[in-house]
Write a protein that holds these residues in place. Sequence first.
Motif, PDB file in Angstrom:
ATOM      1  N   CYS A  18       0.829  -1.206   0.000  1.00  0.00           N
ATOM      2  CA  CYS A  18       0.000   0.000   0.000  1.00  0.00           C
ATOM      3  C   CYS A  18       0.862   1.254   0.000  1.00  0.00           C
ATOM      4  O   CYS A  18       0.533   2.248  -0.657  1.00  0.00           O
ATOM      5  CB  CYS A  18      -0.933  -0.007   1.207  1.00  0.00           C
ATOM      6  N   ALA A  67      -3.081  -7.107  -2.033  1.00  0.00           N
ATOM      7  CA  ALA A  67      -3.104  -5.751  -1.480  1.00  0.00           C
ATOM      8  C   ALA A  67      -2.646  -4.729  -2.516  1.00  0.00           C
ATOM      9  O   ALA A  67      -3.193  -3.622  -2.593  1.00  0.00           O
ATOM     10  CB  ALA A  67      -2.203  -5.674  -0.241  1.00  0.00           C
ATOM     11  N   ALA A  71      -5.103  -1.761  -3.511  1.00  0.00           N
ATOM     12  CA  ALA A  71      -4.618  -0.390  -3.330  1.00  0.00           C
ATOM     13  C   ALA A  71      -4.515   0.333  -4.667  1.00  0.00           C
ATOM     14  O   ALA A  71      -4.819   1.527  -4.774  1.00  0.00           O
ATOM     15  CB  ALA A  71      -3.258  -0.406  -2.627  1.00  0.00           C
ATOM     16  N   LEU A 327      -5.917  -0.763   6.071  1.00  0.00           N
ATOM     17  CA  LEU A 327      -5.062  -0.426   4.926  1.00  0.00           C
ATOM     18  C   LEU A 327      -5.743  -0.724   3.605  1.00  0.00           C
ATOM     19  O   LEU A 327      -5.610   0.031   2.637  1.00  0.00           O
ATOM     20  CB  LEU A 327      -3.736  -1.186   5.031  1.00  0.00           C
ATOM     21  N   PRO A 331      -5.722   2.904   1.508  1.00  0.00           N
ATOM     22  CA  PRO A 331      -4.286   2.639   1.299  1.00  0.00           C
ATOM     23  C   PRO A 331      -3.381   3.787   1.725  1.00  0.00           C
ATOM     24  O   PRO A 331      -2.209   3.560   2.036  1.00  0.00           O
ATOM     25  CB  PRO A 331      -4.185   2.394  -0.213  1.00  0.00           C
TER      26      PRO A 331
END
Length: 782
Positions: A18, A67, A71, A327, A331
Amino acid sequence: MKPDLRLWPTAASVWCSCAVVASALLSPVVALLAASLTSLAVAVGWRYRRGRIAPAVLLPLVALVLATGVAGLRVWAVSPDLLPEPGSAVTIEAVVDSDPRLVEGAGSSIVRGPPRTVTGITVHRITWEGGALSARLPASLWAPADAVGLLPGTSVTGYATVLPRKPGGDGTLSLSMRRVPTVLGEAPVWQRVAGNLRAGLRDATAGLPADGAALLPGLVLGDTSTLPDALADDMRTAGLAHLTAVSGANVSIVLGAALGLAALGRVRGRGRAVVAGVALIGFLILVRPSPSVVRATAMGSVVVLSLLTGGQRRGPPALAAASIVLLLVDPWLAVSAGFALSVAATAGLLIVAPQLRDGIAARAPWLPRSLAEALSITVSAQLVTAPVLVLIGASVGLGAVPANLLAELAVAPATLLGVAATLASAVSPALAHAVAVPAVLCAQWVAWVAHGVAATAPLLIPWPTGARGAALALMLLASGALTVKYRGPVRRAVSRVPRPVSAAVVAGVVVCGVALPRAGSEHWPPTGWVAVMCDVGQGDAIVLRIDADSAVVVDAGPEPARVDRCLSDLGISRVSALLLTHFHADHVEGVPGVLRGRAVGTVLVSPLAEPLDQAERVRAWCADAGVPVEVVSAGDSRQVGPVGWSVLWPTRIIRGEGSDSNNASLTALVVVEGVRLLLGGDLEPASQAAVMAVNGALTVDVVKVPHHGSLRQNPRFGPWSGARAALVSVGVDNGYGHPAPETLQSYESRGVGVWRTDHSGDIAVVATPAGVALLGRSGPGG
């Protein structure tokens, strides 16, 4: 019992991915490709060397790819390429997210703009000439003062202007409206009720001790609308600023009280979870569910969950899981200092605090357990957050630990009584006032602690800031942890050292830690100094000496504490004039630090009062201090003792060629004890060319390189000044790339010595019989 850290590598993987995407180090597509290839390479290599891939390895790799993708989608949705350019006229449909905060106007009618409000909104639809976008876009909205009554949850529409984005920001838009937005739909009932309750607490504190009454809404609800600037500065200096924002501690206190009442009522099992859930939702509504509050709620819930279900064993996995969820939702938290501080403090409470508590109990059994608990919580939070604080440029204060210990005595009762007073205001204002009296007294205690500790500012350790300071702090913490873990071998090794040698080492540490910093300050400033460029980080502040305790100051930097420290070290208690070259935050946010405890004669400002919000803040600060504000421009000349200056620019306002505010920077030729300096704020190429055109030939001893040495320079400006030394005020490891190597080369190639505050700290210009000399406080310059 060892903490369960198995989920932490996955959380770290999500955080890193992120951070890479949110900080724009790589585009989302490139970042996803890099994450996929990296994960594939590690997986293949692991499989080749060890056979089966362990879940502990596979899960972080999968999380890294997922992720990065999530993000990337979130960041792409608010990419500047998809949004209107700064300065564009737009029509928005949005929902208000937070209570509007009033920014008062002050000063003469010549320089004062109308009062304004600023609030957070979520834009659902934005249209502009040539484009339209429907999405959930976070934004900050500047509007007229009449918008102060808008409640969170209100749907609004209106015409706005897009303001420039902050470099390295979190992707939010900044919008400005000339008129109050039109209401499309009222706030939900629960938001209206919460608004009435929040106003009820402010009304309940009327007539009670000023600092306590102003601080209580901040301690309880995160409402700092009535907090005086002086108290806010002291809270920051004392390391207590976190108390004025809703944090995990507030959530933990409320949940703890709710669970305590449930226990008294003999509620068991799932009933306690229901009570905790209701209390959590109610408190969240009361304090407004802004992103920072939601983050605090998550962290506080993790602490309470760990206490209820297994302490060190269950807490760390819950913290990792909460961090991963937050997160993925937002992000930009990966590059937020506030989020890092929240996670670090929570980790300290879950892992470090129990170890400290047990160690204190074993070595000081006579100490009450409650005091050992409070001491371990405070010390652990200060230790684990120190690297983050140093990284963002905060000072490491010796007073922070005792300040937090003393404040903790009153924070819990102030919070609980404040919540009770808030709820009581719905039933009876008189009852609310009665409950608020002890709550305000508790808040007053916190204010006294802040004022008292802030008065010991000289006890701040001159710790290096930025990446170097953070690395040093991490090394010391790691050394301490290893010493504790292997204390047996360490104790045996130390026991073999003769006691006289041990005593000498201890004395040396004390001298290096206490005596040497003070000795250094006693030799500062150098004899014969006429000007000092203060090390205020990424900003400007220059002091021109009149006599032993008075000076003229040009700009105030981005933080009150830093310019206050610089002036105090120079012994300055009177400021005849404060010149603010323009109203950008890195030049004016430190104004309260100049005003604090000093007699200030007048404040001279640029004729362009933009950005408007910053100009209004400056005027409000000056009005509160009773200091007049005066607009000056080219042709203004003044003499105060040995300090004389002539304003060379602006003769006109340049629009549309870079930053209008930068191009309107007051530019002054200063003469102090025969030393000539050229100070030009943040002039950009267009205004640098104009300054040269209207002023003819010029020769000075020292030039301040405009705009922190950025790449935006007129190549003729340095040679035109004729200076043999150049000053660059710049923050360590700043995210702007200042100073640009090309700019430095343009000066150094002509034999000009360049001095930088990120290398030398405060820089003094000294008049000597042999000529002008420059001296850096913490290192050599050019």
